[in-house]
Design an enzyme around this catalytic site. Sequence first.
Site, PDB file in Angstrom:
ATOM      1  N   GLU A 274     -43.033   5.111  27.317  1.00  0.00           N
ATOM      2  CA  GLU A 274     -43.671   5.647  28.519  1.00  0.00           C
ATOM      3  C   GLU A 274     -45.025   4.999  28.829  1.00  0.00           C
ATOM      4  O   GLU A 274     -46.067   5.669  28.833  1.00  0.00           O
ATOM      5  CB  GLU A 274     -43.804   7.166  28.409  1.00  0.00           C
ATOM      6  CG  GLU A 274     -42.451   7.856  28.375  1.00  0.00           C
ATOM      7  CD  GLU A 274     -42.529   9.376  28.383  1.00  0.00           C
ATOM      8  OE1 GLU A 274     -43.641   9.928  28.202  1.00  0.00           O
ATOM      9  OE2 GLU A 274     -41.476  10.017  28.563  1.00  0.00           O
TER      10      GLU A 274
ATOM     11  N   GLU B  23     -34.709   9.054  26.967  1.00  0.00           N
ATOM     12  CA  GLU B  23     -35.126  10.449  26.800  1.00  0.00           C
ATOM     13  C   GLU B  23     -34.659  11.267  28.000  1.00  0.00           C
ATOM     14  O   GLU B  23     -34.701  10.790  29.138  1.00  0.00           O
ATOM     15  CB  GLU B  23     -36.653  10.581  26.710  1.00  0.00           C
ATOM     16  CG  GLU B  23     -37.286  10.109  25.424  1.00  0.00           C
ATOM     17  CD  GLU B  23     -38.786  10.445  25.379  1.00  0.00           C
ATOM     18  OE1 GLU B  23     -39.205  11.394  26.087  1.00  0.00           O
ATOM     19  OE2 GLU B  23     -39.507   9.753  24.656  1.00  0.00           O
TER      20      GLU B  23
END
Length: 446
Positions: free
Chosen positions: A199, A314
Site C-alpha cells: 500500500e 488484500e
Amino acid sequence: MTSEPADVIGPLHMRGRELVDATGRVVLIHGTNVVNKSEPFLAPLENGWLGPQDFAEFQADGFNGIRLGVWAAKLMPAPGVIDTDYLAEVAQVIDTLTAQNLWVLLDFHQDVFWGMPSWATTAEAAALSPTAPKEIEAAIGWAANYLSPRSLQQWNDWWAQVPVSEGRSAIDLYGDGVAALANEVKDETNVMGIDLINEPFPGDKFFECVTSCGGRYRQAEAMYTSLTARVNQAAPGLAVWWAPFNIGEPFPDTPAPGANVGYTFHAYCYDTDGGEPVQPAPAPSALCDAVFGSVFSDAHSVSTRWNAPTLLGEFGASQSPLNATRTTQLADEYLMSWMHWHHPGTWPEVVRTQLVRAYAQATAGHPVSQHFDPATGDFYFRYQPDESVLAPTSIVLPAAQYPDGYSATVTGGTVTSQANSGRLTVESDQGAAEVRVHVQRTAPEA
C-alpha cells in the site's frame, strides 16, 4: 468427503497473464494474509499463527497460498545493515509452508510508514505530528493517519528520494533489503515472488490522485524499476509484484515492466476492521458494487496492458459479508487469484461461506470461465485443454461446502479422482477442444 492437501508443484512462473506451475498447469490461488506487526515481526510457527491446527484449517478451507509479512525495519535495522538472523527465520517459515503444500508471497508490509526502518524518516518529517485531523480520523479510522503532517512528509521525502545516509536515498537503501531477501529465497520452489511494498501512499498528492496521479506514478515507476532490477540481479527469474496507490487510476502511463512482474491490488469498501455479520442495506451494497467493479476493471486493464498476472492481495477485514461476497464473485469472473485479510482471525459463517469455495487450483490448459454459488454448491468450470500438460486439472471442493458429498458431470473429459475427494481431478479426452465441469451437492439423506 475427504480433505486433501493443496496441489502445489513449484516453481511457479509467469506466462503472460497466467501463473503456471512446474507441470505447465495454470494456477489460481486462494489464500490468506499472515502478517505479524509486533515482535518478532514474523508469523511464529505455532498454533494460532502457523502451527499444525492452522495448517489443518487451511487445508480444510481449500487454501493454497499465504501472503507472508516481512518487516523492513527488522530486516534493515541500520542503513546498509542486513539482519541475517531474521533472514534465516523467514527462510525457516517458508520451508515450513512449502512442506505444507502452500504457495508463498513475501509481502514487505507497512502501514502509515509503520514497518519502515526508522532511518527512512528524515529529521524534518520526524519533527512533525503523526496525528491526522480528528474529523478525518472519525470518518475513516486509523488510515486517516496517512494524512498526518508526518506521514505526508515521510512519503514526500520517499518519492523525492531525499538522501538519508551517506548520500543514499531511503528507496536505494531499501533496495539492499529487497535484494538480500531475494537472494535468500532464490532456491525456494514455492515462493511466488516478492510484493515490493504494501500500500504505497502518494503523500501530499493524495487528493490530486483522485483525478490524475501521473507525476507521482512516474516516481513510483522509477522506484519499482530500481527494486525489480535489484531482485533480477540477486535472483534471476524470481517474480515481483507492483502495487498501485489505493486511489485513482492505477499506473496510467506506465508501460509494460517486462517479464516476471505482476500487478497486485487491494479492495476494501465497507465496515473495514468492524462490521456486523448480516447482509448490509441496499445503499452500501450498491456503493460497494460500484467500488469493487471499478477496482477489478482497473486491475484487468493493467493486466491486459502489461500482459501480466493479477493478484488481489488484500480484501475482507470485516465481519460484514459484503467485503467478501462481491470480491470473490469478481475474482471468479476475472479468473484472479486472491489473499484474504487476515489470519489469525475469526470470521462469521456468512463470511466463511464466501471464502471457502470451489475453484480450479491448477488447470491443464487455459481456463475460460469459473462460477461458484455458495448457496447451492453449484460449481461450473470451463477450460481449453493442453494435451502437452501431463498432470490433471485439479479442482478444490471443500467439505464445508459439500458435507454429504457431490456429483460431478464432465463433458470433454473424465474424472480420475476417487468419489467425494476434496480434490477433484479431471483429464481431457483426446482431441477435446473444451472441457466442461459441473459439480452439484449431494442432497442429505432423509
